[in-house]
Design a protein around this motif. Structure first.
Motif, short mmCIF file in Angstrom:
data_model
loop_
_atom_site.label_atom_id
_atom_site.label_comp_id
_atom_site.label_asym_id
_atom_site.label_seq_id
_atom_site.Cartn_x
_atom_site.Cartn_y
_atom_site.Cartn_z
N ASP A 18 0.59 -1.73 0.29
CA ASP A 18 -0.17 0.28 -0.16
C ASP A 18 0.97 0.68 -0.10
OD1 ASP A 18 -2.45 -1.60 0.08
OD2 ASP A 18 -3.00 -1.49 2.46
N ASP A 19 0.78 2.30 -1.05
CA ASP A 19 1.01 3.51 -1.29
C ASP A 19 2.76 3.02 -1.65
OD1 ASP A 19 -1.02 4.65 -0.28
OD2 ASP A 19 -0.07 4.92 1.92
N THR A 20 2.85 2.33 -1.97
CA THR A 20 4.00 1.80 -2.04
C THR A 20 4.19 1.43 -4.00
OG1 THR A 20 5.87 1.18 -0.43
CG2 THR A 20 6.22 0.67 -2.26
N LEU A 21 3.28 -0.04 -4.18
CA LEU A 21 3.09 -0.05 -5.28
C LEU A 21 1.31 0.54 -6.42
CD1 LEU A 21 3.73 -3.98 -5.72
CD2 LEU A 21 5.49 -1.48 -6.08
N TRP A 22 1.01 1.18 -4.99
CA TRP A 22 -0.50 2.33 -5.65
C TRP A 22 -0.84 2.83 -4.71
CZ3 TRP A 22 -0.60 -3.69 -5.03
CH2 TRP A 22 -1.15 -4.03 -3.88
N PRO A 23 -1.62 3.20 -5.07
CA PRO A 23 -2.30 4.84 -3.68
C PRO A 23 -3.46 3.62 -3.33
CG PRO A 23 -3.16 5.31 -5.67
CD PRO A 23 -2.29 4.03 -5.70
N ILE A 24 -3.35 4.02 -1.71
CA ILE A 24 -4.85 3.05 -0.58
C ILE A 24 -5.57 4.14 0.01
CG2 ILE A 24 -2.91 3.31 1.33
CD1 ILE A 24 -5.71 0.19 -0.54
N ALA A 25 -5.13 5.71 -0.25
CA ALA A 25 -6.48 5.96 0.67
C ALA A 25 -7.80 6.37 -0.77
CB ALA A 25 -5.57 7.45 1.23
N PRO A 26 -7.84 6.88 -1.26
CA PRO A 26 -8.73 6.68 -2.19
C PRO A 26 -9.61 5.45 -2.01
CG PRO A 26 -6.93 7.33 -3.43
CD PRO A 26 -6.83 7.16 -2.09
N VAL A 27 -9.03 4.07 -2.16
CA VAL A 27 -9.67 2.69 -2.12
C VAL A 27 -10.30 2.56 -0.93
CG1 VAL A 27 -8.97 0.73 -2.27
CG2 VAL A 27 -7.96 2.44 -3.60
N ILE A 28 -9.77 3.43 0.24
CA ILE A 28 -9.88 3.06 1.43
C ILE A 28 -11.22 3.64 1.61
CG2 ILE A 28 -10.01 2.52 4.12
CD1 ILE A 28 -8.54 0.34 2.67
N VAL A 29 -11.46 5.18 1.20
CA VAL A 29 -12.46 5.37 1.64
C VAL A 29 -13.66 5.13 0.49
CG1 VAL A 29 -13.61 7.95 0.26
CG2 VAL A 29 -11.25 8.16 1.67
N GLN A 30 -13.40 4.42 -0.69
CA GLN A 30 -14.26 4.12 -2.08
C GLN A 30 -15.00 2.32 -1.20
OE1 GLN A 30 -16.47 5.04 -4.42
NE2 GLN A 30 -17.68 3.53 -4.78
N ALA A 31 -13.81 1.89 -0.35
CA ALA A 31 -14.75 0.97 -0.20
C ALA A 31 -15.74 0.92 0.66
CB ALA A 31 -13.30 -0.04 0.36
N GLU A 32 -15.25 1.81 1.86
CA GLU A 32 -16.04 2.02 3.59
C GLU A 32 -17.30 2.49 2.44
OE1 GLU A 32 -14.34 4.86 6.00
OE2 GLU A 32 -12.87 2.69 6.54
#
Length: 238
Positions: A18-32
């Protein structure tokens, strides 16, 4: 004029996810958001009593009470749902499907543009592995075949920066820590943690190239992407 002393190539390059190979913050926002939308339809009493933020705050409180959840944030999220369902008398048999919905969205990541071509360039030269505190599913994401080993905190019972998790990955590859290079975005968890475990550590910093100085951490190299990492490996190694 002196020639630079070049050392043998490392036997393995290990990556954070996470945040090395892909951005994670927007993914978690969308998942929640997708999970909350699912709750509105399938567990409406939970959605009526809670917001996305209140569910998040409840997890923060639960984590403070039971810090062992830090090793498995999926278990933390499930425990938070168990409490929320119990509070309103909702059918707890629905929780597993709720988790399926969340993880499907959580693993809908989009790797940075350099990731796939970079991994393909590296595969023919070194063994590849991953070491993560998170719960990304590389098989679901479609990248698992690039990595010989993938070590997650919830599997080994410890998290970065604990040296044990780095050593576990090296042991599975049959190499010494000094024969591996670790690549990550977090200065303390990834860079300092890997170096203290005996690995060399490259900071994959896609934003601010000076931030490591604030912590007194000195990465073995700082690169903006995997192509630059490969350039550094070629320059440093015979």
């Amino acid at each position: 004029m002196t020639n630079q002393i070049r050392r043998p190539w490392p036997k393995a390059v290990l990556f954070d996810l996470d945040d090395t190979l892909w951005p994670i913050a927007p993914v978690i926002v969308q998942a929640e958001q997708q999970l909350y939308d699912w709750l509105r339809v399938n567990a409406p009493r939970v959605a009526e009593r809670n917001t996305i933020d209140s569910l998040r705050q409840a997890r923060i409180t639960l984590l403070a009470q039971q810090p062992e959840f830090q090793l498995d944030l999926g278990k933390l999220r499930r425990a938070g749902l168990v409490a929320a369902f119990a509070e309103v008398g909702e059918d707890e048999s629905k929780i597993e499907q709720a988790m399926v919905e969340f993880f499907a969205a959580r693993n809908s990541v989009v790797p940075y543009d350099d990731v796939l071509p970079g991994l393909l360039r590296l595969k023919g030269r070194v063994q590849l592995g991953s070491v993560s505190n998170g719960n990304a599913d590389l098989k679901t994401i479609g990248l698992s075949h690039h990595f010989k080993v993938s070590v997650a905190a919830h599997e080994v019972g410890c998290a970065k920066p604990d040296p044990t998790i780095f050593h576990a990955a090296c042991a599975r590859l049959g190499i010494a820590p000094a024969e591996a290079v670790y690549v990550g975005d977090d200065v303390l968890l990834d860079i300092q943690g890997a170096q203290r475990a005996g690995l060399r550590a490259v900071w994959l910093n896609r934003t601010d190239s000076r931030a490591h100085l604030e912590h007194g951490v000195q990465p073995d190299a700082v690169v903006p992407d995997i192509h630059a990492l490969i350039d550094w490996l070629h320059a440093q190694h015979a």
